[in-house]
Design a protein around this motif. Sequence first.
Motif, mmCIF file in Angstrom:
data_model
loop_
_atom_site.group_PDB
_atom_site.id
_atom_site.type_symbol
_atom_site.label_atom_id
_atom_site.label_comp_id
_atom_site.label_asym_id
_atom_site.label_seq_id
_atom_site.Cartn_x
_atom_site.Cartn_y
_atom_site.Cartn_z
ATOM 1 N N MET A 1 -15.529 -42.325 -19.934
ATOM 2 C CA MET A 1 -14.320 -41.877 -20.507
ATOM 3 C C MET A 1 -14.495 -40.918 -21.559
ATOM 4 N N PRO A 2 -13.680 -39.749 -21.350
ATOM 5 C CA PRO A 2 -13.851 -38.412 -22.011
ATOM 6 C C PRO A 2 -13.398 -38.714 -23.528
ATOM 7 N N THR A 3 -14.253 -37.990 -24.372
ATOM 8 C CA THR A 3 -14.359 -38.025 -25.915
ATOM 9 C C THR A 3 -13.893 -36.868 -26.607
ATOM 10 N N LEU A 4 -12.891 -37.005 -27.668
ATOM 11 C CA LEU A 4 -12.240 -35.763 -28.440
ATOM 12 C C LEU A 4 -12.827 -36.249 -29.736
ATOM 13 N N LEU A 5 -13.675 -35.412 -30.326
ATOM 14 C CA LEU A 5 -14.155 -35.470 -31.641
ATOM 15 C C LEU A 5 -13.388 -34.594 -32.579
ATOM 16 N N ILE A 6 -12.783 -35.195 -33.544
ATOM 17 C CA ILE A 6 -12.027 -34.534 -34.590
ATOM 18 C C ILE A 6 -12.988 -34.357 -35.935
ATOM 19 N N VAL A 7 -13.557 -33.320 -36.138
ATOM 20 C CA VAL A 7 -14.176 -32.881 -37.403
ATOM 21 C C VAL A 7 -13.331 -32.271 -38.421
ATOM 22 N N HIS A 8 -13.254 -32.956 -39.584
ATOM 23 C CA HIS A 8 -12.127 -32.443 -40.373
ATOM 24 C C HIS A 8 -12.760 -32.523 -41.934
ATOM 25 N N HIS A 9 -12.300 -31.602 -42.860
ATOM 26 C CA HIS A 9 -12.406 -31.600 -44.128
ATOM 27 C C HIS A 9 -11.068 -31.824 -44.825
ATOM 28 N N THR A 10 -10.697 -32.648 -45.492
ATOM 29 C CA THR A 10 -9.554 -33.192 -45.841
ATOM 30 C C THR A 10 -9.349 -33.396 -47.301
ATOM 31 N N PRO A 11 -9.653 -32.465 -48.269
ATOM 32 C CA PRO A 11 -9.591 -32.668 -49.721
ATOM 33 C C PRO A 11 -8.309 -33.059 -50.383
ATOM 34 N N SER A 12 -7.131 -32.655 -49.734
ATOM 35 C CA SER A 12 -5.858 -32.703 -50.614
ATOM 36 C C SER A 12 -4.704 -33.557 -49.686
ATOM 37 N N PRO A 13 -3.657 -33.770 -50.413
ATOM 38 C CA PRO A 13 -2.662 -34.587 -49.640
ATOM 39 C C PRO A 13 -2.232 -33.569 -48.384
ATOM 40 N N ASN A 14 -2.062 -32.217 -48.728
ATOM 41 C CA ASN A 14 -1.395 -31.463 -47.595
ATOM 42 C C ASN A 14 -2.431 -31.573 -46.307
ATOM 43 N N GLU A 30 1.157 -41.650 -24.490
ATOM 44 C CA GLU A 30 1.001 -40.930 -23.243
ATOM 45 C C GLU A 30 -0.351 -40.353 -23.073
ATOM 46 N N ILE A 31 -1.264 -40.194 -23.832
ATOM 47 C CA ILE A 31 -2.795 -39.666 -23.745
ATOM 48 C C ILE A 31 -3.444 -41.175 -23.187
ATOM 49 N N GLU A 32 -3.884 -40.919 -21.954
ATOM 50 C CA GLU A 32 -4.800 -42.051 -21.631
ATOM 51 C C GLU A 32 -5.957 -42.044 -21.365
ATOM 52 N N GLY A 33 -6.974 -42.677 -21.591
ATOM 53 C CA GLY A 33 -8.186 -42.495 -21.131
ATOM 54 C C GLY A 33 -8.999 -41.487 -21.891
ATOM 55 N N VAL A 34 -8.623 -41.206 -23.232
ATOM 56 C CA VAL A 34 -9.596 -40.376 -23.987
ATOM 57 C C VAL A 34 -9.705 -41.000 -25.307
ATOM 58 N N ARG A 35 -10.888 -41.257 -25.769
ATOM 59 C CA ARG A 35 -11.414 -41.789 -26.866
ATOM 60 C C ARG A 35 -11.462 -40.768 -27.994
ATOM 61 N N VAL A 36 -10.963 -41.186 -29.060
ATOM 62 C CA VAL A 36 -10.914 -40.238 -30.278
ATOM 63 C C VAL A 36 -11.817 -40.670 -31.152
ATOM 64 N N VAL A 37 -12.289 -39.651 -31.712
ATOM 65 C CA VAL A 37 -13.682 -39.997 -32.713
ATOM 66 C C VAL A 37 -13.276 -39.166 -33.894
ATOM 67 N N ARG A 38 -13.161 -39.740 -35.019
ATOM 68 C CA ARG A 38 -12.901 -38.870 -36.205
ATOM 69 C C ARG A 38 -14.119 -39.071 -37.138
ATOM 70 N N LEU A 148 -8.320 -33.446 -21.800
ATOM 71 C CA LEU A 148 -9.386 -33.947 -21.530
ATOM 72 C C LEU A 148 -9.180 -35.098 -20.604
ATOM 73 N N MET A 149 -7.985 -35.492 -20.442
ATOM 74 C CA MET A 149 -7.702 -36.780 -19.459
ATOM 75 C C MET A 149 -8.118 -36.546 -18.090
ATOM 76 N N ASP A 150 -8.343 -35.582 -17.528
ATOM 77 C CA ASP A 150 -8.749 -35.427 -16.242
ATOM 78 C C ASP A 150 -10.266 -35.041 -16.194
ATOM 79 N N ALA A 151 -10.991 -35.151 -17.503
ATOM 80 C CA ALA A 151 -12.226 -34.586 -17.542
ATOM 81 C C ALA A 151 -13.386 -35.785 -17.442
ATOM 82 N N SER A 152 -12.871 -36.884 -16.942
ATOM 83 C CA SER A 152 -13.813 -38.068 -16.874
ATOM 84 C C SER A 152 -14.680 -38.074 -15.367
#
Length: 152
Positions: A1-14, A30-38, A148-152
């Motif tokens: 299963m393809p993986t999407l990595l979300i790398v963030h710096h989230t210091p404020s409410p905005n 509607e996004i199927e078969g993609v693992r999301v890692v935060r 990434l849905m077709d990247a498996s």
Amino acid sequence: MPTLLIVHHTPSPNCQALFEAVVSGATAPEIEGVRVVRRAALAATAPDVLAADGYLLGTPANLGYISGALKHFFDQVYYPCLDETRGRPFGAYVHGGGDVTGALRAIDTITTGLGWRRAADPVTVTGEPAKADVEACWELGATVAAGLMDAS
């Protein structure tokens, strides 16, 4: 299963509102078969990057540049991931109180060096996010994940 990595710096409410919209888009039904890692930028590692098939980067613009946390992330992963991740897709969102040009330039420079390819135009927001800004972040998350849905 393809993986999407979300790398963030989230210091404020905005920044939090934009991050939540990106995650919501990336995990839409509607996004199927993609693992999301935060991962917070200070916690993301080279193994996280190597295990992912695509990336979403989120940062505030601090003093005209990306946050120190996102810079630290790039410093830690750049050489260990340089050869292995070339060609992988990425997207980015930047929030600032004013000009975000320097932060965007930094992301472009670093990702160009890594050989990553932009999968969607970056989302830039200044001030309090409007409904359209939140929707743009949702679209960003959905677009990069759908690619990434077709990247498996």
